[in-house]
Design a protein around this motif. Structure first.
Motif, PDB file in Angstrom:
ATOM      1  N   SER A 106      49.493 -27.073 -23.559  1.00 17.31           N
ATOM      2  CA  SER A 106      49.847 -25.802 -23.306  1.00 17.31           C
ATOM      3  C   SER A 106      49.439 -25.449 -21.916  1.00 17.31           C
ATOM      4  CB  SER A 106      49.578 -24.817 -24.488  1.00 17.31           C
ATOM      5  OG  SER A 106      48.357 -24.566 -24.682  1.00 17.31           O
ATOM      6  N   MET A 107      48.153 -25.939 -21.531  1.00 17.37           N
ATOM      7  CA  MET A 107      47.619 -25.348 -20.329  1.00 17.37           C
ATOM      8  C   MET A 107      48.316 -26.079 -18.893  1.00 17.37           C
ATOM      9  SD  MET A 107      44.638 -23.866 -20.996  1.00 17.37           S
ATOM     10  CE  MET A 107      43.414 -24.119 -19.708  1.00 17.37           C
ATOM     11  N   ASN A 139      52.309 -22.946 -16.556  1.00 21.90           N
ATOM     12  CA  ASN A 139      51.961 -21.753 -15.523  1.00 21.90           C
ATOM     13  C   ASN A 139      50.672 -22.237 -14.757  1.00 21.90           C
ATOM     14  OD1 ASN A 139      54.012 -19.984 -16.311  1.00 21.90           O
ATOM     15  ND2 ASN A 139      52.850 -19.145 -17.930  1.00 21.90           N
ATOM     16  N   ALA A 199      47.636 -23.115 -15.649  1.00 19.30           N
ATOM     17  CA  ALA A 199      46.613 -22.884 -16.450  1.00 19.30           C
ATOM     18  C   ALA A 199      45.437 -23.727 -16.372  1.00 19.30           C
ATOM     19  CB  ALA A 199      46.813 -22.281 -17.871  1.00 19.30           C
ATOM     20  N   SER A 220      40.725 -20.699 -21.271  1.00 18.84           N
ATOM     21  CA  SER A 220      41.839 -21.126 -21.825  1.00 18.84           C
ATOM     22  C   SER A 220      43.127 -20.335 -21.709  1.00 18.84           C
ATOM     23  CB  SER A 220      41.694 -21.076 -23.445  1.00 18.84           C
ATOM     24  OG  SER A 220      42.962 -21.158 -24.198  1.00 18.84           O
ATOM     25  N   ASP A 221      44.191 -20.836 -21.971  1.00 22.81           N
ATOM     26  CA  ASP A 221      45.561 -20.057 -21.877  1.00 22.81           C
ATOM     27  C   ASP A 221      45.726 -19.039 -22.860  1.00 22.81           C
ATOM     28  OD1 ASP A 221      46.178 -21.587 -23.878  1.00 22.81           O
ATOM     29  OD2 ASP A 221      47.824 -22.688 -22.784  1.00 22.81           O
ATOM     30  N   ASP A 229      45.798 -16.956 -16.658  1.00 20.65           N
ATOM     31  CA  ASP A 229      47.151 -16.259 -16.573  1.00 20.65           C
ATOM     32  C   ASP A 229      47.412 -16.269 -15.256  1.00 20.65           C
ATOM     33  OD1 ASP A 229      49.403 -15.093 -17.836  1.00 20.65           O
ATOM     34  OD2 ASP A 229      48.465 -13.411 -17.019  1.00 20.65           O
TER      35      ASP A 229
END
Ligand SMILES: [Mg+2]
Lengths: 308, 106
Positions: free
Chosen positions: A103-104, A107, A109, A209-210, A241
């Motif tokens: 998920s990083m 965006n 992150a 972390s995100d 973020d």
């Protein structure tokens, strides 16, 4: 064959690529690292003892309780002053925990986390604050740099850490991260007290972390966070973020719940994601430039709370 | 439940909504949501229609992921495509051409 899978060489980033990355980030963040170091120096180094105490002939502040006996004794009992005792030396063990999950990649992150990692470890190395470790987490938590290893003065050491972050882990197991952090820190505390005795040891986990944590895990995290607190480990969650204003910022993120009413009908409810975020100390960082000030501010208020 | 699902209860997926329909646009701050991963077309329609989203009451929507219509749960879609739950899914919603009474059959 699970243990074979575990040992199966974790896919590493190319060393030269990692070295380039480290050098680029270090150059780009140099002034931010300096700024963080100078702010942290004030916070992490106790310049004075926390309390005035004692009875002295001279000092910093009058001890009101002694005044009456001072007068009654015809000004003979003149140890009416309080002084600051000598500050205890503090030592730090700081664990930077970097989210290595997929998920990083959203965006940017991941990139922001790695750049923050470089900036923070460089800053802490300049400060000579104490031991610095790096953990990676996702499906599995791994040690990217152990607390006992030498700091980050050489680019090589840094590059070997960056090599290990590829953002390919398919889950984000934050509970395992917390458990690992607690156990690493308790071992490190034992080792530290064996070697340096009575120094005042502070343990800090900085999580990059995100902030995407599964719903059931958010509940399981709470007792672990309490345990960390009892072990005097401070956990700061730094949420990467850089999607502010794009609509996919964590500040706007909501989660959907279907709530069953009394009539058995369910209704759609939207709840702000951050409202159920379990870490009491967290920062949302949109831009690397914000990080030194925000982190220093948070640590300052935390230290003033615990040393009051 | 469907029996073969090994997904943890409460599992969620991050989705980003988008639509080509000019009259059904969402403000940017409402486009990204975490939804239960066992959700299907009907549940997603309910979310969009809800007061917190489009306030459209009961328009049946269809959802396109990567150009094809979603006919399973998001969980099953992820599984079928070998995607982990860390994936953000882009869902394009359109007014459904299938009459709502057809709903019961899937
Ligand atoms: Mg993740």
């Amino acid at each position: 064959h699970t243990h074979l899978d575990d040992e199966a060489q974790k896919e590493l980033r190319d060393f030269h690529e990692a070295l380039d990355l480290w050098t680029t980030f270090q150059t780009r963040t140099h002034s931010l690292a300096l700024s963080l170091a100078s702010q942290l120096r004030l916070i992490l180094t106790p310049s004075q003892a926390t309390k005035l105490s004692g009875a002295y002939k001279t000092g910093k502040r009058l001890r009101i309780r002694s005044i009456i006996s001072y007068i009654a004794s015809d000004f003979k009992r003149d140890k009416i002053w309080m002084r600051r005792a000598i500050p205890t030396k503090r030592t730090y063990q700081i664990m930077v925990c970097v989210d290595d999950s997929m998920s990083m990649l959203n965006n940017g992150a991941g990139a922001l986390a790695l750049e923050s990692l470089v900036m923070m470890t460089r800053s802490l190395t300049m400060l000579e604050a104490g031991q610095i470790g790096v953990l990676g987490f996702g499906e599995k938590t791994f040690v990217a740099h152990s607390l006992g290893d030498p700091g980050f003065s050489s680019h090589d050491a840094g590059a070997r850490v960056l090599q290990q972050f590829t953002f390919k882990q398919e889950q984000t197991n934050m509970c395992e991260l917390l458990r690992t952090t607690i156990s690493h820190f308790s071992e490190a505390r034992l080792r530290n007290s064996a070697s340096s005795g009575s120094e005042d040891l502070w343990q800090l986990a900085l999580i990059l972390s995100d902030g995407m944590v599964g719903k059931s895990e958010r509940e399981t995290l709470r007792p672990l966070l309490r345990e960390a607190l009892e072990q005097r480990i401070m956990c700061v969650f730094i949420m990467m973020d850089n999607a502010k204003g794009s609509g996919s910022s964590v500040l706007d993120l909501k989660e959907v719940e279907f709530v069953k009413g009394r009539d058995g009908e369910s209704t759609v409810k939207l709840v702000k994601y951050l409202d159920s975020f379990p870490f009491p100390y967290f920062l949302v960082v949109h831009d690397l430039e914000d990080l030194p000030g925000a982190l220093a501010g948070l640590l300052r208020s935390w230290f003033s709370e615990v040393t009051r | 439940m469907d029996g073969h699902s090994t997904t943890e209860p409460n599992a969620q997926v991050k989705v980003i909504f988008d639509t080509p329909e000019a009259d059904l646009q969402l403000p940017e701050s409402k486009r990204t949501l975490l939804v239960p991963s066992d959700i299907r077309r009907y549940g997603l329609s309910r979310i969009l229609n809800s007061e917190s989203m489009l306030e459209t009451g009961a328009i049946p929507f269809d959802f396109l992921i990567d150009g094809s219509f979603l006919r399973t749960s998001l969980d099953d879609y992820l599984k079928a495509n070998g995607l982990p739950h860390e994936t953000t899914l882009h869902l394009q919603y359109v007014r459904s051409l299938i009459p709502p009474t057809y709903e019961a059959s899937f």
